[in-house]
Design a protein around this motif. Sequence first.
Motif, short mmCIF file in Angstrom:
data_model
loop_
_atom_site.label_atom_id
_atom_site.label_comp_id
_atom_site.label_asym_id
_atom_site.label_seq_id
_atom_site.Cartn_x
_atom_site.Cartn_y
_atom_site.Cartn_z
N GLY A 287 0.78 -1.23 0.00
CA GLY A 287 0.00 0.00 0.00
C GLY A 287 0.81 1.27 0.00
N ASN A 288 2.13 1.17 -0.13
CA ASN A 288 2.99 2.35 -0.19
C ASN A 288 3.72 2.42 -1.52
OD1 ASN A 288 2.63 3.47 2.51
ND2 ASN A 288 3.72 1.66 3.24
N ILE A 289 4.12 3.62 -1.89
CA ILE A 289 4.90 3.86 -3.09
C ILE A 289 6.31 4.27 -2.66
CG2 ILE A 289 5.12 5.19 -5.22
CD1 ILE A 289 2.08 5.76 -4.98
N TYR A 290 7.31 3.58 -3.15
CA TYR A 290 8.70 3.91 -2.86
C TYR A 290 9.37 4.36 -4.16
CZ TYR A 290 7.83 1.29 1.43
OH TYR A 290 7.31 0.84 2.62
N ILE A 291 10.15 5.43 -4.08
CA ILE A 291 10.85 5.89 -5.27
C ILE A 291 12.32 6.13 -4.96
CG2 ILE A 291 8.71 7.02 -6.03
CD1 ILE A 291 10.17 9.69 -5.71
N PHE B 186 5.90 7.15 -0.01
CA PHE B 186 4.62 7.84 -0.10
C PHE B 186 3.51 6.84 0.19
CE2 PHE B 186 7.66 9.98 -2.77
CZ PHE B 186 7.38 11.33 -2.66
N ASP B 187 2.38 7.33 0.66
CA ASP B 187 1.25 6.43 0.83
C ASP B 187 0.52 6.25 -0.50
OD1 ASP B 187 -0.47 8.61 0.44
OD2 ASP B 187 -0.94 8.84 2.56
N SER B 188 -0.56 5.48 -0.50
CA SER B 188 -1.25 5.14 -1.75
C SER B 188 -1.94 6.33 -2.40
CB SER B 188 -2.28 4.03 -1.49
OG SER B 188 -3.24 4.46 -0.54
N THR B 189 -2.08 7.44 -1.67
CA THR B 189 -2.68 8.65 -2.24
C THR B 189 -1.63 9.63 -2.74
OG1 THR B 189 -2.78 9.86 -0.15
CG2 THR B 189 -4.62 8.39 -0.66
N GLY B 190 -0.34 9.31 -2.54
CA GLY B 190 0.73 10.18 -2.99
C GLY B 190 1.28 11.12 -1.94
N ILE B 191 0.82 11.00 -0.69
CA ILE B 191 1.31 11.86 0.38
C ILE B 191 2.67 11.36 0.87
CG2 ILE B 191 0.87 12.77 2.69
CD1 ILE B 191 -0.98 13.85 0.53
N TYR B 192 3.64 12.29 0.96
CA TYR B 192 4.98 11.94 1.42
C TYR B 192 4.93 11.50 2.89
CZ TYR B 192 9.69 12.74 3.28
OH TYR B 192 10.89 12.61 3.93
N LYS B 193 5.61 10.38 3.19
CA LYS B 193 5.66 9.87 4.56
C LYS B 193 7.03 10.08 5.19
CE LYS B 193 3.40 6.07 5.53
NZ LYS B 193 2.92 4.66 5.51
N LYS B 194 8.08 9.64 4.51
CA LYS B 194 9.42 9.81 5.07
C LYS B 194 10.48 9.45 4.04
CE LYS B 194 8.76 5.30 7.21
NZ LYS B 194 8.58 4.60 8.49
N THR B 195 11.72 9.80 4.38
CA THR B 195 12.87 9.41 3.58
C THR B 195 13.48 8.17 4.22
OG1 THR B 195 13.33 11.68 2.87
CG2 THR B 195 15.14 10.10 2.74
N ILE B 196 13.53 7.08 3.46
CA ILE B 196 14.03 5.81 4.00
C ILE B 196 15.55 5.78 3.99
CG2 ILE B 196 14.05 3.31 3.68
CD1 ILE B 196 11.35 4.34 4.58
N ALA B 197 16.15 6.16 2.89
CA ALA B 197 17.60 6.11 2.74
C ALA B 197 18.05 7.37 1.99
CB ALA B 197 18.02 4.85 1.98
N ARG B 198 19.23 7.84 2.32
CA ARG B 198 19.68 9.08 1.71
C ARG B 198 21.16 9.05 1.34
NH1 ARG B 198 17.63 13.07 4.16
NH2 ARG B 198 16.30 11.96 5.65
N ARG B 199 21.47 9.92 0.37
CA ARG B 199 22.85 10.08 -0.06
C ARG B 199 23.60 10.95 0.93
NH1 ARG B 199 24.32 12.35 -6.10
NH2 ARG B 199 26.58 12.02 -6.04
N GLY B 200 24.83 10.56 1.25
CA GLY B 200 25.63 11.33 2.18
C GLY B 200 26.86 10.54 2.59
N ARG B 201 27.51 11.02 3.64
CA ARG B 201 28.74 10.36 4.11
C ARG B 201 28.64 9.93 5.57
NH1 ARG B 201 32.66 10.53 0.40
NH2 ARG B 201 32.47 12.04 -1.31
N GLY B 202 27.44 9.98 6.13
CA GLY B 202 27.24 9.57 7.51
C GLY B 202 26.97 8.08 7.63
N HIS B 203 26.72 7.64 8.85
CA HIS B 203 26.44 6.23 9.11
C HIS B 203 25.16 5.81 8.38
CE1 HIS B 203 26.13 2.42 11.18
NE2 HIS B 203 24.90 2.71 11.57
N GLY B 204 25.24 4.72 7.63
CA GLY B 204 24.08 4.22 6.91
C GLY B 204 23.74 4.99 5.65
#
Length: 216
Positions: free
Chosen positions: A75-79, A90-108
């Motif tokens: 039921g979620n959209i991941y891009i 994003f949820d199924s209606t297109g509302i942003y929920k959170k950033t799962i993974a990001r570009r950078g130089r920190g942990h993870g």
Amino acid sequence: MHRSYVLLLFLVIISCKCGEHVNGSFETVHIDLQHNIQDTISIFDLCSSINLICLQDNDSIKINAAGTKYVVSKGNIYILESSSKNVLQFDSTGIYKKTIARRGRGHGEYTMAEDFLINPYNNLIEVLNPTGKIMKYSSDEESAFISEVDLTHRISSINEFAIIEPGKYFLYSIGENKYYLYEEWSDKLSCIGSILPDWIAPTIWGNGRLFQHCNS
């Protein structure tokens, strides 16, 4: 906060002619890849309706539709956004929920992202760093980094990947023009040559570009 919407053509199968529900309004369609298809398949052979979903955009979230990869799960959209290289949920209606993974130089975080998938066996979100790393995240918490697979000293680059069974990856390196199998439980990496194996099409779990490769 400024709020605008980016219109992205996103195929959502509302009432498929063959399929099964996946925890929400989305449905999945199974296609027999071994079937000898001689005629062109119409989109309406797979679904009876198409919806246009607006993905939320704001001052901190900019979506470049060109080259962006989308995955629908539970039921979620991941891009994987092509400019920032961040994985957004994003949820199924297109509302942003959170950033799962990001570009950078920190942990993870990672310096680059080439591809991503949702592992069907553990529901982790896995991001492919072309330097030879597979980064694993949980969708339960923001930036919930779990672990990584590091192949940087054994392969020059990885540009596409897929899951074929629990703990077993199918990898492709554009620079080497070679395919690999990686078994996580034994940490074994095996090169299987530059020709896409015939058995991979009905076995592979993924929605990337691997199916575009030709054996000729």
